[in-house]
Design a protein around this motif. Structure first.
Motif, short mmCIF file in Angstrom:
data_model
loop_
_atom_site.label_atom_id
_atom_site.label_comp_id
_atom_site.label_asym_id
_atom_site.label_seq_id
_atom_site.Cartn_x
_atom_site.Cartn_y
_atom_site.Cartn_z
N LEU A 25 3.64 0.50 -9.90
CA LEU A 25 2.34 1.07 -9.58
C LEU A 25 1.98 2.21 -10.52
O LEU A 25 0.84 2.31 -10.97
N GLU A 27 2.88 2.59 -13.53
CA GLU A 27 2.60 2.04 -14.86
C GLU A 27 1.33 1.19 -14.88
O GLU A 27 0.97 0.62 -15.91
N GLY A 28 0.65 1.11 -13.72
CA GLY A 28 -0.58 0.34 -13.65
C GLY A 28 -0.38 -1.16 -13.60
O GLY A 28 -1.30 -1.93 -13.86
N ASP A 29 0.82 -1.56 -13.27
CA ASP A 29 1.15 -2.99 -13.16
C ASP A 29 0.35 -3.60 -12.02
O ASP A 29 0.48 -3.19 -10.87
N ARG A 30 -0.48 -4.56 -12.32
CA ARG A 30 -1.32 -5.20 -11.30
C ARG A 30 -0.75 -6.53 -10.83
O ARG A 30 -1.44 -7.32 -10.19
N SER A 31 0.53 -6.76 -11.12
CA SER A 31 1.14 -8.03 -10.70
C SER A 31 1.71 -7.96 -9.29
O SER A 31 2.20 -8.95 -8.78
N LEU A 33 0.95 -6.65 -5.16
CA LEU A 33 -0.01 -6.21 -4.15
C LEU A 33 0.76 -5.97 -2.86
O LEU A 33 1.41 -6.88 -2.34
N GLY A 50 -2.77 2.03 -1.26
CA GLY A 50 -3.12 0.78 -1.92
C GLY A 50 -2.75 -0.47 -1.15
O GLY A 50 -3.14 -1.58 -1.53
N GLN A 52 -2.73 -3.35 1.71
CA GLN A 52 -3.71 -4.02 2.56
C GLN A 52 -3.05 -4.33 3.89
O GLN A 52 -1.87 -4.67 3.95
N ASP A 70 -2.48 -14.97 -7.91
CA ASP A 70 -1.88 -14.79 -9.23
C ASP A 70 -1.02 -13.52 -9.31
O ASP A 70 -0.70 -13.05 -10.38
N VAL A 71 -0.67 -12.96 -8.15
CA VAL A 71 0.18 -11.77 -8.08
C VAL A 71 1.32 -12.03 -7.11
O VAL A 71 1.31 -13.02 -6.37
#
Length: 130
Positions: A25, A27-31, A33, A50, A52, A70-71
């Motif tokens: 998180l 490092e901005g990794d969006r893979s 959730l 962040g 859900q 896709d995550v």
């Protein structure tokens, strides 16, 4: 029977710890959730920033239709005394999502010093004095 190596490789394929999530998180990794599988009331009280809210008891094709495919979804609950994350991870997997379970849940997340959404009345991160 699988070998020890295969066991640990499989375990790492399906579990993740707080440090690895926090690093991703940061490092901005969006893979990844985060999915809080506890009740809505528990989520409203405190969760990981962040995340859900998707209570495992309410998971259906319809209630998860907006989740990205896709995550990797990271299911979590209160901690080792709670199996909502396991139930949620199983349901999400059956629905076709790629899922990992956060080891130790919210409890170990906080023990490792990571922030939650809960603020104490004094303005400090959860404070026993307030």
């Amino acid at each position: 029977m699988i070998s020890q190596q295969e066991f640990y490789e499989a375990k790492l394929a399906y579990e993740i710890d707080a440090a690895d999530v926090a690093q991703a998180l940061a490092e901005g990794d969006r893979s990844l959730l985060l999915i809080d599988t506890r009740s809505v009331a528990a989520y409203d009280q405190e969760t990981i920033p962040g995340a859900q809210s998707r209570p495992h008891r309410l998971m259906t094709v319809e209630s998860t239709a907006d989740l990205p495919r896709d995550v990797t979804l990271v299911a979590f609950c209160d901690g080792i005394g709670c199996n909502a994350s396991t139930k949620g991870a199983l349901k999400l997997t059956k629905l076709g999502f790629k899922v990992k379970e956060l080891q130790g849940g919210l409890d170990w997340w906080k023990r490792d010093g990571y922030a939650t959404t809960r603020e104490a009345a004094c303005g400090k991160e959860v404070c026993d004095a307030c």
